[in-house]
Design a protein around this motif. Structure first.
Motif, PDB file in Angstrom:
ATOM      1  N   ILE A  66      -5.906  -7.494   8.190  1.00 51.10           N
ATOM      2  CA  ILE A  66      -4.869  -8.029   7.316  1.00 51.10           C
ATOM      3  C   ILE A  66      -3.743  -7.009   7.260  1.00 51.10           C
ATOM      4  N   HIS A  67      -2.516  -7.483   7.426  1.00 46.68           N
ATOM      5  CA  HIS A  67      -1.345  -6.601   7.413  1.00 46.68           C
ATOM      6  C   HIS A  67      -0.645  -6.665   6.065  1.00 46.68           C
ATOM      7  N   ILE A  68      -0.312  -5.506   5.531  1.00 46.91           N
ATOM      8  CA  ILE A  68       0.493  -5.403   4.316  1.00 46.91           C
ATOM      9  C   ILE A  68       1.538  -4.317   4.548  1.00 46.91           C
ATOM     10  N   PRO A  69       2.659  -4.359   3.828  1.00 46.72           N
ATOM     11  CA  PRO A  69       3.621  -3.249   3.930  1.00 46.72           C
ATOM     12  C   PRO A  69       3.007  -1.970   3.362  1.00 46.72           C
ATOM     13  N   GLY A 127       0.818  -1.203   0.000  1.00 52.59           N
ATOM     14  CA  GLY A 127       0.000   0.000   0.000  1.00 52.59           C
ATOM     15  C   GLY A 127       0.856   1.258   0.000  1.00 52.59           C
ATOM     16  N   TYR A 128       0.323   2.320  -0.596  1.00 48.65           N
ATOM     17  CA  TYR A 128       1.004   3.618  -0.603  1.00 48.65           C
ATOM     18  C   TYR A 128       0.021   4.704  -0.172  1.00 48.65           C
ATOM     19  N   VAL A 129       0.479   5.580   0.717  1.00 48.55           N
ATOM     20  CA  VAL A 129      -0.389   6.608   1.282  1.00 48.55           C
ATOM     21  C   VAL A 129       0.270   7.986   1.193  1.00 48.55           C
ATOM     22  N   ARG A 130      -0.558   9.011   1.319  1.00 46.07           N
ATOM     23  CA  ARG A 130      -0.066  10.390   1.286  1.00 46.07           C
ATOM     24  C   ARG A 130       0.384  10.845   2.668  1.00 46.07           C
ATOM     25  N   ARG A 131      -0.363  10.436   3.720  1.00 46.77           N
ATOM     26  CA  ARG A 131      -0.107  10.957   5.065  1.00 46.77           C
ATOM     27  C   ARG A 131       0.725   9.985   5.906  1.00 46.77           C
ATOM     28  N   GLU A 132       1.727  10.501   6.552  1.00 51.50           N
ATOM     29  CA  GLU A 132       2.584   9.692   7.406  1.00 51.50           C
ATOM     30  C   GLU A 132       1.796   9.119   8.584  1.00 51.50           C
ATOM     31  N   ILE A 178       1.746   5.038   9.516  1.00 51.56           N
ATOM     32  CA  ILE A 178       2.145   4.476  10.808  1.00 51.56           C
ATOM     33  C   ILE A 178       1.036   3.593  11.380  1.00 51.56           C
ATOM     34  N   GLU A 179      -0.202   4.074  11.308  1.00 48.75           N
ATOM     35  CA  GLU A 179      -1.318   3.301  11.880  1.00 48.75           C
ATOM     36  C   GLU A 179      -1.578   2.015  11.103  1.00 48.75           C
ATOM     37  N   LEU A 180      -1.474   2.083   9.778  1.00 46.95           N
ATOM     38  CA  LEU A 180      -1.684   0.875   8.982  1.00 46.95           C
ATOM     39  C   LEU A 180      -0.572  -0.136   9.197  1.00 46.95           C
ATOM     40  N   GLU A 181       0.655   0.322   9.315  1.00 50.10           N
ATOM     41  CA  GLU A 181       1.765  -0.586   9.606  1.00 50.10           C
ATOM     42  C   GLU A 181       1.561  -1.276  10.948  1.00 50.10           C
ATOM     43  N   LYS A 182       1.046  -0.530  11.902  1.00 52.66           N
ATOM     44  CA  LYS A 182       0.867  -1.069  13.248  1.00 52.66           C
ATOM     45  C   LYS A 182      -0.374  -1.963  13.355  1.00 52.66           C
TER      46      LYS A 182
END
Length: 291
Positions: A51-54, A28-33, A37-41
């Motif tokens: 489901i976890h993805i990088p 996944g790619y996002v605009r906001r840091e 961080i929340e998706l990684e966690k």
């Protein structure tokens, strides 16, 4: 198969979740840091299943993916197009966005291009949670016959009973039909800050909606009454949903009005007066809420 999903809004998270669930390699790619961080966690939570993805920032976009699914709003294209132009002819770009995609818009891209129309009803909560409010489908096609075999192959690879994907030979017609619905529901709910179902309850909103539908259908050469009934059905089916344009207004973001009603105003000048007024009203409201 290695897939990048660019944009982790409701649609992007839904697509990424399902593709990862069936065992594909998804990034996944996002605009906001903050969201990264929340998706990684926490991963992507869809109806309680995580489901976890990088996940990386837009600035770290990689050309090493087989497919790039663009699930951002069209307002992000100005930022992303310089990256897309660097992709070579062996790459695939899959645009799943509101509005109409035309060949002129894609003229400087070497990568092969697929067009998608996404009909599921998805609501996002915060940075990592989504809920499916209405079942639909993802339709994929291309602007030229030369890509049909490639589209069909991709459809076969990602189709799943829980995430049905269909090949659509005339994808531009499907885009136009969805655009009519968006040009009716999105601006009215944004201007009056109401759920989609209010269009059915309020006789004055319904009258405005019918006028917007009529002008858009005449401009795009779509049967007016058939489209009106479909729009009413969508309002009923998503009665308690908040449109993406309303969410943008309430959060002080730029809306997609230029790519919806504004598109009609620019391409059919003088023929869509109600859309012209609605476009100006939404743009005025953008400024008020931004301030």
């Amino acid at each position: 198969m290695n897939i990048a999903v660019i944009g982790m809004g409701a649609v992007g998270m839904f697509v990424a979740h399902h593709l990862a669930r069936i065992g594909l390699d998804v990034t996944g790619y996002v605009r906001r840091e903050e969201q990264r961080i929340e998706l990684e966690k926490n991963g992507i939570q869809l109806d309680g299943e995580r489901i976890h993805i990088p996940v990386y920032s837009y600035t770290d976009l990689s050309a090493q993916h087989d497919y790039h699914i663009i699930a951002t709003k069209k307002t992000a294209n100005e930022t992303l197009y310089p990256y897309f132009k660097k992709l070579n002819a062996s790459s695939y770009l899959v645009f799943i966005q509101n509005g109409i995609t035309n060949a002129q818009e894609l003229r400087n891209l070497q990568a092969k291009v697929f067009i998608g129309v996404f009909d599921h009803g998805i609501t996002r909560y915060g940075n990592d949670k989504i809920q499916q409010k209405g079942a639909g489908r993802l339709s994929l096609g291309s602007l030229g016959d030369e890509q049909e075999a490639s589209v069909n192959k991709f459809v076969t690879q990602i189709d799943d009973p829980k995430f049905p994907v269909f090949f659509e030979k005339n994808i531009q017609s499907r885009q136009a039909e969805k655009m009519v619905i968006n040009c009716v529901i999105n601006p009215l709910t944004a201007l009056f800050e109401c759920f989609n179902g209010e269009i059915l309850k309020n006789p004055y909103l319904k009258q405005l909606a019918k006028k917007l539908n009529e002008e858009a259908c005449q401009a795009l050469n779509i049967p007016t009454e058939e489209m009106w009934q479909r729009t009413l059905a969508i309002c009923e089916k998503t009665a308690r949903n908040k449109s993406s344009m309303l969410a943008d207004i309430q959060s002080g973001k730029r809306t997609e009005i230029d790519y919806l009603n504004g598109y009609l105003v620019n391409h059919f000048p003088g023929n869509v007066p109600t859309h012209e007024t609605i476009t100006l009203l939404v743009k005025a409201k953008e400024i008020i809420h931004k301030d």
